[in-house]
Structure formats: C-alpha cells, structure tokens
Design a protein around this motif. Structure first.
Motif, PDB file in Angstrom:
ATOM      1  N   TYR A 108      59.687  54.781  33.854  1.00  0.00           N
ATOM      2  CA  TYR A 108      59.714  54.914  35.315  1.00  0.00           C
ATOM      3  C   TYR A 108      60.785  54.010  35.917  1.00  0.00           C
ATOM      4  O   TYR A 108      61.245  53.057  35.284  1.00  0.00           O
TER       5      TYR A 108
ATOM      6  N   ILE B  51      52.353  56.802  30.304  1.00  0.00           N
ATOM      7  CA  ILE B  51      51.203  57.440  30.939  1.00  0.00           C
ATOM      8  C   ILE B  51      50.282  57.884  29.794  1.00  0.00           C
ATOM      9  O   ILE B  51      50.736  58.461  28.809  1.00  0.00           O
TER      10      ILE B  51
ATOM     11  N   TRP C  68      47.701  56.066  38.723  1.00  0.00           N
ATOM     12  CA  TRP C  68      48.543  56.665  39.751  1.00  0.00           C
ATOM     13  C   TRP C  68      47.620  57.074  40.889  1.00  0.00           C
ATOM     14  O   TRP C  68      46.432  57.341  40.648  1.00  0.00           O
TER      15      TRP C  68
ATOM     16  N   GLN D 234      46.232  63.044  42.330  1.00  0.00           N
ATOM     17  CA  GLN D 234      47.231  64.095  42.155  1.00  0.00           C
ATOM     18  C   GLN D 234      46.998  65.234  43.148  1.00  0.00           C
ATOM     19  O   GLN D 234      45.917  65.820  43.195  1.00  0.00           O
TER      20      GLN D 234
ATOM     21  N   ARG E 162      56.395  72.608  38.030  1.00  0.00           N
ATOM     22  CA  ARG E 162      56.811  71.421  37.276  1.00  0.00           C
ATOM     23  C   ARG E 162      55.603  70.816  36.553  1.00  0.00           C
ATOM     24  O   ARG E 162      54.522  70.719  37.132  1.00  0.00           O
TER      25      ARG E 162
ATOM     26  N   TYR F 175      54.142  67.614  33.667  1.00  0.00           N
ATOM     27  CA  TYR F 175      54.469  66.337  33.034  1.00  0.00           C
ATOM     28  C   TYR F 175      53.520  65.981  31.898  1.00  0.00           C
ATOM     29  O   TYR F 175      53.666  64.927  31.284  1.00  0.00           O
TER      30      TYR F 175
ATOM     31  N   MET G 228      59.542  62.467  35.426  1.00  0.00           N
ATOM     32  CA  MET G 228      59.344  61.995  36.790  1.00  0.00           C
ATOM     33  C   MET G 228      60.667  61.634  37.463  1.00  0.00           C
ATOM     34  O   MET G 228      60.896  61.964  38.610  1.00  0.00           O
TER      35      MET G 228
ATOM     36  N   THR H 182      51.304  66.320  41.462  1.00  0.00           N
ATOM     37  CA  THR H 182      51.596  64.917  41.208  1.00  0.00           C
ATOM     38  C   THR H 182      51.126  64.110  42.418  1.00  0.00           C
ATOM     39  O   THR H 182      50.510  64.645  43.334  1.00  0.00           O
ATOM     40  N   SER H 183      51.420  62.814  42.407  1.00  0.00           N
ATOM     41  CA  SER H 183      50.934  61.976  43.510  1.00  0.00           C
ATOM     42  C   SER H 183      51.900  61.990  44.693  1.00  0.00           C
ATOM     43  O   SER H 183      53.093  62.273  44.537  1.00  0.00           O
TER      44      SER H 183
ATOM     45  N   THR I 268      54.938  59.814  44.118  1.00  0.00           N
ATOM     46  CA  THR I 268      55.998  60.419  43.306  1.00  0.00           C
ATOM     47  C   THR I 268      56.836  61.364  44.167  1.00  0.00           C
ATOM     48  O   THR I 268      58.053  61.443  44.009  1.00  0.00           O
TER      49      THR I 268
ATOM     50  N   PRO J 144      45.596  59.915  36.929  1.00  0.00           N
ATOM     51  CA  PRO J 144      46.061  59.523  35.590  1.00  0.00           C
ATOM     52  C   PRO J 144      46.439  58.040  35.558  1.00  0.00           C
ATOM     53  O   PRO J 144      46.775  57.468  36.597  1.00  0.00           O
TER      54      PRO J 144
END
Ligand code: PCA
Length: 325
Positions: A32, A88, A142, A145, A165, A167, A187, A204-205, A208, A229
C-alpha cells in the motif's frame, strides 16, 4: 569530570545503542501507498520501536509494492527474503483458507463485530503462521466495504456483462455471481484502471475510493457494509528470535499500541472518507431494498460455499461467533 559533563555523557549513552550492542535492521514490505492510513500506522510503529530500543532495532518501511508485490509478501517473509511485511489476510486464502473469514459478505456489521471475529480467528491464524515460521504482530481492519458504481444500480441484473474490479477471491466470486467479469486490479492502480475504463464497479472501502480519487468515473457509492477485511503485519520468526529480549519486548509493546491506534483510525477514516466522497459529488446512499435482499441471498450462498470448502476451522469461528451475539 564535573557533574555537568557526566550528565551530558550519560544522556548520550542512553540515547544511542551501546557500542558493543549490534544494531538490527529489518525491512518491512507492504503493497500500500506510504500515505495510506495503514502505512502511516506502520511508520509510527517503526518509530516507536526505534525509540524504545534506543536505535537497537531499525525498521525500514518499503511501501507501494516496491520490494515485493502485495500478493507475494507473505511468501517472501516466510522465505526470509525480507524480515517483515504487511498484507491483506484475504490474499492468503490459497494457503490459509481461514484467513478468508473476514471477507464473507454480511457477517460482520460493525467494528465491535470485527473485533469479536478477530478474537476467534486469531488463535487459528497464529497457528498457521507459526507453522510457516511467521509471527503475527498486529492486525488492523479496513473500513467497511461498500459498492462503487459508475451507473446507478437497482438489481443484480445491472451488473451482467459489466466489469467489476476485484482484489481477492471473495470479490472474484461475487463478480461471478452477479454475472460481471472480474478484473484484478491492485489497490494502487485503481485510479488508472477507472480512467482507462477497464472497470465499471468495485467493492472496497470509502477510504480506498478517496485515495484513488475515483470521482471522475464513479458516480455512486452504496454503503452495503459487506465485510471488514484486515491487514496483518508480521515478521519472520527467526528474525524476531535473533533479537535480544528487551528488543522483542519493545516490538510486542509497540505492536499492541499500533493495533489499538489502527482500529481507532480505521473507524475515523471510514466516516471522514464517506463525507469526502459526498463532497466530491458522488451520490452516497443505500441500494434499493429488493437489491439488498438479493445481495443478502448471494452472501448466504457465498457463506455456504465457504464453510463447505474450509471445513472444521470455519465452524470453530462461526459457531461461537453466532452464539456470542
Ligand atoms: N481497500 C483495499 C482492500 C480493502 C480496501 O478497503 C483494496 O481495495 O484493495
């Protein structure tokens, strides 16, 4: 030597590692960016360790996939190619299926649920890590989501033929269940993937989304609270065991502080970034009730598949998790 000099000399001795003492250096690889809240927390952890050991242990943080790519970090630490790393947990499910417990849709609804899940998952993760010569230091979740889309969505059918998308394995399976094509994007490349129209949606969050400045392509953010996550920071056991006892203690104490700080930061950035998305013109809201029910059913199907494939360890977590409710 007069008293004043004695004080100056003594202070100098205390602030530096004693000459005979070896200075240990660890590199810590993460996938990250340096400005992400997880990495900032690691930087603070490294600073705490350096201070507490008076420089006897220096941890150099290597962010942004520069040393190893996110998906390779656990293996690299296990093989001693780098002393420590962050990844992660859901990226480890190929080898450690129970690490996927925190990406099961609609099981964890809050930070306190996430904490409860981690308390049950932790002994199993520690066991699997120990079997690989790895020692977990701390974990930080995180934010929840959510669902980002370029177009408004009303039902699962809206995803058919689109690109989503992904991950990790959960996001891949969800894309498949919705009839979308999964597109794996790290990411740190989300912004680029959106700009070049490689993806239409993602789970995602909010943070992000903010970090990748998604507002030019993304119009909608639905707070579906799918899962929380966690990133895990860990070290090669041999590197840890090679430290003198006071340095080991300093690492453990700094890790406990980093974990507490990280959970609080995660919760704070969850709110701040959702507000930031709104300020940037993204419509923030909930999915229609019928779609919510559809997503729930999809989550249940996912859970059944997961429990079946993981077996006993899944029950060790989820039976007490639901009983404690
Ligand atoms: N951000 C990371 C993982 C989970 C999250 O919120 C990502 O999108 O890859």
């Amino acid at each position: 030597m007069n008293m004043q000099w004695a004080v100056v000399v003594l202070a100098g001795v205390l602030a530096q590692p004693c000459l005979a003492q070896q200075v240990a250096r660890w590199q810590l690889a993460t996938g990250y960016r340096v400005d992400s809240f997880h990495t900032q927390n690691i930087v603070q952890f490294a600073g705490d360790v350096e201070q507490a050991t008076a420089g006897a242990l220096r941890i150099e943080v290597r962010p942004n996939n520069t040393l190893f790519k996110l998906a390779e970090i656990r293996q690299a630490v296990q093989e001693g190619k780098v002393e420590a790393g962050e990844a992660i947990m859901t990226s480890m499910v190929g080898e450690i299926p129970i690490a996927g417990a925190d990406a099961i849709p609609f099981v964890v609804h809050s930070y306190s649920d996430a904490r409860r899940l981690w308390n049950l998952q932790r002994p199993l993760i520690e066991k699997h890590f120990a079997a690989r010569g790895l020692k977990p230091l701390y974990v930080v979740p995180w934010p929840p989501q959510g669902l980002f889309t370029s177009q408004p969505v009303n039902s699962g059918a809206d995803f058919r033929g689109t690109r989503m998308r992904t991950y990790n394995q959960s996001t891949v399976r969800i894309a498949e269940m919705l009839g979308a094509s999964p597109v794996d994007v790290p990411m740190v490349e989300v912004n680029q993937a959106l700009a070049s129209r490689k993806v239409d949606s993602m789970i995602t969050s909010a943070v992000t989304g903010v970090e990748n400045r998604v507002w030019d392509q993304i119009g909608f953010y639905y707070g579906i609270n799918a899962w929380f996550p966690k990133n895990i920071v860990f070290v090669n056991v041999k590197a840890f065991d090679a430290l003198p006892a006071p340095s080991q203690e300093a690492v453990n104490q700094a890790a406990a502080r980093a974990e507490a700080r990280g959970w609080a930061q995660s919760e704070a950035v969850a709110n701040e970034s959702t507000q930031e998305l709104q300020r940037r013109g993204i419509k923030v809201g909930r999915v229609p009730v019928s779609f919510e029910a559809e997503l729930k059913r999809l989550g249940e199907k996912f859970s059944r598949e997961w429990v079946k494939s993981v077996g006993t360890e899944a029950n060790l977590i989820f039976v007490p998790y639901y009983l404690q409710r």
